[in-house]
Design an enzyme around this catalytic site. Structure first.
Site, PDB file in Angstrom:
ATOM      1  N   SER A  63       0.802  -1.226   0.000  1.00 10.61           N
ATOM      2  CA  SER A  63       0.000   0.000   0.000  1.00 10.61           C
ATOM      3  C   SER A  63       0.833   1.274   0.000  1.00 10.61           C
ATOM      4  O   SER A  63       0.331   2.326  -0.399  1.00 10.61           O
ATOM      5  CB  SER A  63      -0.927   0.013   1.219  1.00 10.61           C
ATOM      6  N   ASP A 118      -3.651   7.972   7.559  1.00 14.39           N
ATOM      7  CA  ASP A 118      -4.572   7.042   8.215  1.00 14.39           C
ATOM      8  C   ASP A 118      -3.791   6.167   9.186  1.00 14.39           C
ATOM      9  O   ASP A 118      -2.622   6.451   9.483  1.00 14.39           O
ATOM     10  CB  ASP A 118      -5.398   6.255   7.180  1.00 14.39           C
ATOM     11  N   HIS A 130      -0.539   4.725   7.149  1.00 11.43           N
ATOM     12  CA  HIS A 130       0.108   5.290   5.962  1.00 11.43           C
ATOM     13  C   HIS A 130       0.432   6.774   6.123  1.00 11.43           C
ATOM     14  O   HIS A 130      -0.396   7.537   6.607  1.00 11.43           O
ATOM     15  CB  HIS A 130      -0.789   5.093   4.743  1.00 11.43           C
TER      16      HIS A 130
END
Ligand code: NAG
Ligand code: NAG
Ligand code: NAG
Ligand code: NAG
Ligand code: NAG
Length: 366
Positions: free
Chosen positions: A42, A331, A334
């Site tokens: 991610s 978040d 991240h």
């Protein structure tokens, strides 16, 4: 007279372009063109997971993701750009489109194969992500296309000049503790790290076999300091994950030194993300941030419950900060665009104590 001058000027320009480019049909490339191939999780996924059969837990195609730069959610896990976006910019390449995007056709600039949730192990979040082995098979499909378009020799030259960027491993260490169903916890620290690094090494060697020479890596982040781990507040699990991540980082550094000796022409860059994030989490104001520990978007302690955007399976409610640029984390797991940009700069032009033996700028110029 003016028209004539214009014309000859045009001819000179045209001649200059001819010298520096090679054309295949209508496809022309500068001789020194360096493509960027992106593999991983991610931190690097620019939206591939929007195009696979997965769930909203592995996607970020919902507002406020993307709010800072793109102004709409792209599938990047950040308020704005992610690390490969900045690297592409520094390398004077356009943004690299996700390989699985229906409009992807940028073959000669590179490709982004990264998938949120992916690990080096096939079993990590199996069925929900494109694991590293599968990313490699997509890369091999792309090589076939490049050969068709450029011919074997020029395709190989392009692959040899290209940079291969990796962000992989964090999910391999976190996932077994979250799902607790895979039996992977029975592996000792050393055995497990060997397995993750072993699978990453297979992929590196395959890319090398196909002509790849320049590789960029980063150490895994201090997982215990991510908002998600703080919210979990389980020091036994976090301690074990952290121990494995630290061991992974040491083992990866060692294996890269070994590969440099083993593989012809292999050059690499290793950037220290572990220290980079640790520094900013603990001393945010030194780096232009206000908040190092709590995420901008999420809920619960440290906004570490993964609910940003309100579409995840477990918890829907979330809070959002006013200024993501003041946070290290967007978040629960991240970084913000601001933190991504700082890290991309470190990868691009960092000094040997935190980026070495090459930085990415040096690799691009090789
Ligand atoms: C997508 O995944 C779900 C759940 O894993 C499955 O039930 C479904 O058949 C899959 N759909 C496709 C098109 O593969
Ligand atoms: C995992 O499962 C084992 C038993 O199967 C249990 O003792 C342990 O507490 C579980 N761990 C987590 C993190 O849920
Ligand atoms: C790769 O991972 C698998 C588990 O997914 C493991 O069985 C295998 O031994 C690993 N390969 C290497 C070379 O470590
Ligand atoms: C974490 O857990 C400890 C004890 O298990 C508790 O005292 C503490 O308040 C918890 N912290 C948070 C932020 O939930
Ligand atoms: C690396 O060196 C630079 C310049 O000498 C310094 O500013 C930076 O703090 C050092 N980083 C680490 C992690 O020691």
């Amino acid at each position: 007279m003016a028209a004539l001058r214009f014309h000859s000027c045009f001819l000179v320009l045209y001649a200059a372009l001819l010298i520096q480019t090679r054309c295949h049909g209508h496809l022309c490339l500068p001789e020194k063109h360096v493509a960027l191939f992106v593999f991983g999780d991610s931190l690097f996924d620019a939206g591939n997971n929007n195009y696979i059969n997965t769930t909203s837990d592995y996607r970020s195609n919902v507002w406020p993701y993307g709010e800072t730069f793109f102004k709409y959610p792209t599938g990047r896990f950040s308020d704005g750009r992610i690390i490969p976006d900045f690297i592409a910019e520094y390398a004077k390449l356009p943004l690299i489109t996700p390989y699985l995007h229906p409009a992807y056709s940028q073959y000669t600039d590179g490709a982004n194969f990264a998938s949120a949730g992916a690990g080096a192990l096939v079993g990590t979040h199996r069925g929900f992500v494109v694991d590293l082995q599968a990313q490699l098979s997509y890369f091999k499909n792309l090589i076939g296309l490049l050969r068709q378009k450029l011919g074997d020799a020029d395709a190989r030259a392009l692959l040899g000049r290209a940079l291969y960027l990796f962000s992989i491993g964090t999910n391999d260490y976190v996932a077994p503790f979250a799902t607790n169903s895979s039996g992977l916890l029975s592996y000792s620290r050393e055995e497990y790290v060997d397995m993750v690094i072993g699978n990453l090494t297979i992929v590196i060697k395959e890319i090398h076999k196909n002509g790849g020479r320049k590789f960029g890596f980063q150490s895994l982040p201090p997982v215990g300091s991510l908002p998600s781990r703080r919210a979990l507040n389980n020091s036994a699990v976090t301690g074990e994950v952290t121990a494995r991540v630290i061991l992974h980082n040491k083992a990866l550094s060692k294996v890269l030194v070994k590969l440099e000796r083993q593989l012809k022409g292999f050059r690499y860059s290793m950037a220290n993300m572990y220290n980079f994030l640790g520094e900013r989490i603990n001393h945010p104001s030194k780096y232009g941030f206000k908040e190092g520990k709590s995420a901008c978007c999420g809920t619960g302690p440290y906004r570490g419950i993964n609910s940003c955007g309100g579409k995840r399976s477990a918890v829907k409610e979330y809070e959002l900060c006013d200024n993501p640029g003041k946070h290290v984390f967007f978040d629960s797991g991240h970084p913000t665009e601001m933190a991504n940009e700082q890290f991309a700069k470190l990868m691009w032009s960092g000094t040997p104590n935190d980026t070495g033996p090459y930085n990415l700028k040096a690799l691009f110029e090789l």
